[in-house]
Design a protein around this motif. Structure first.
Motif: not given
Length: 347
Positions: A134, A235-236
């Motif tokens: 992320d 990739n939050r």
């Protein structure tokens, strides 16, 4: 000039005369302005306009811009010939098979030709940015903006793995005030959700969006915005999928100008950072630069068709074929389909 003034001349008159002398001594390299290899870089677009260059992109490297201008006169001499069509196609780094009407069996309609491009033969390895965590990645450079103009964000991304459901992608701009602080993100291109969860079977996804004016929505700037840092996040919410990013572009639509220095990662991670606030921030983006295979997509095919149109003989028409199977209809033009891409008449 100052020596010709009478003794009664005022100090202001003598100062103006002195300034005129200095202006006369300023170097004005007219010859350099007309030389593609000596002309200052910022003036090359104007020189290209003078030479009627048909294809121009402000994002091209300097040596390509200069060579394009140098070749302009030759290209105009051969315009309308088969060689001109071949050169137009070759300028995109692609190869094609060109058949004129009399070379076909049986012969085609007079004054026609066909262009066949093999997607497999024209596959290119281009740099992509790969991340497996992320991260929010911003441009190192803070870009000044005029909020009354329209800016377009274009983000191209794909997932190589989907082991985690927390794989949302977002893309837009970070809005900065005059002190390069008070950052607030506006996800003008994509803001996660179901659409923003790429899967391996989706292949490359392209998200676009525009931002202008003041407001509280994702397509408007904050009221104090003076600068922006275009950004994307993969990739939050803590995902670890392997994500590849092919480009992040930011266009000033008023000037039709690309604002990001390294939007396609051709210079590695130069100009990219995890930092956000501040006038001068360092390039510290994590992840790796690798390569991926790209075949002629709809955008490239459209550019090739336009180049052929500019080079082909008048009062002729042509077929444009891509020798590959695509998963669906390619919407290059309203009448284009999978195999025969275009058949056009030039009157």
């Amino acid at each position: 000039m100052a020596d010709l003034l009478p003794s009664s001349a005022t100090p202001q008159e003598r100062a103006i005369a002195s300034l005129d002398d200095r202006l006369d001594n300023l170097p004005v390299p007219f010859r350099d302005f007309w030389d593609p290899y000596q002309c200052p870089l910022p003036l090359l677009p104007y020189l290209a306009l003078h030479y009627s260059v048909d294809q121009w992109n402000d994002h091209w490297p300097e040596h390509i811009k200069r060579q394009t201008i140098e070749d302009a006169l030759y290209q105009h001499r051969i315009k309308g010939s088969r060689l001109a069509v071949e050169n137009a196609i070759a300028s995109f780094g692609t190869t094609a098979n060109i058949l004129e009407w009399w070379e076909k069996s049986p012969k085609g309609n007079p004054h026609t030709f066909s262009v066949t491009i093999s997607a497999q033969d024209n596959e290119r390895q281009l740099p992509v940015y790969e991340l497996s965590e992320d991260k929010s990645i911003h441009t190192s450079e803070a870009i000044p903006v005029n909020t009354s103009r329209v800016y377009r964000i274009r983000f191209k991304v794909r997932a190589l793995s989907a082991t985690s459901e927390n794989n949302e992608v977002v893309a837009g701009v970070a809005c900065l005030n005059s002190n390069f602080g008070s950052a607030l993100h506006r996800q003008a291109a994509i803001n996660g959700g179901a659409e923003g969860r790429p899967k391996p079977e989706n292949g490359w996804l392209v998200f676009e969006g525009e931002i202008t004016g003041y407001g509280s929505t994702s397509d408007t700037f904050t009221e104090t915005t003076q600068y922006i840092r275009p950004y994307f996040r993969v990739n939050r919410t803590g995902g670890n999928n392997k994500i590849q990013v092919a480009e992040l572009e930011c266009w000033d639509l008023f000037e039709n100008r690309q604002l990001i220095e390294n939007p396609h990662f051709e210079q590695g991670l130069k100009g990219w950072s995890t930092s956000l606030v501040g006038e001068d921030i360092s390039d510290n983006a994590p992840g790796t630069i690798t390569t991926a295979a790209f075949r002629p997509d709809a955008d490239l095919q459209t550019d090739i068709i336009k180049a052929i149109e500019q080079a082909k003989p008048l009062r002729s028409h042509f077929d444009f074929t891509v020798g590959t199977i695509h998963p669906g209809t390619l919407h290059l033009r309203s009448d284009m389909h999978q195999v025969i891409m275009s058949r056009e008449t030039w009157e």
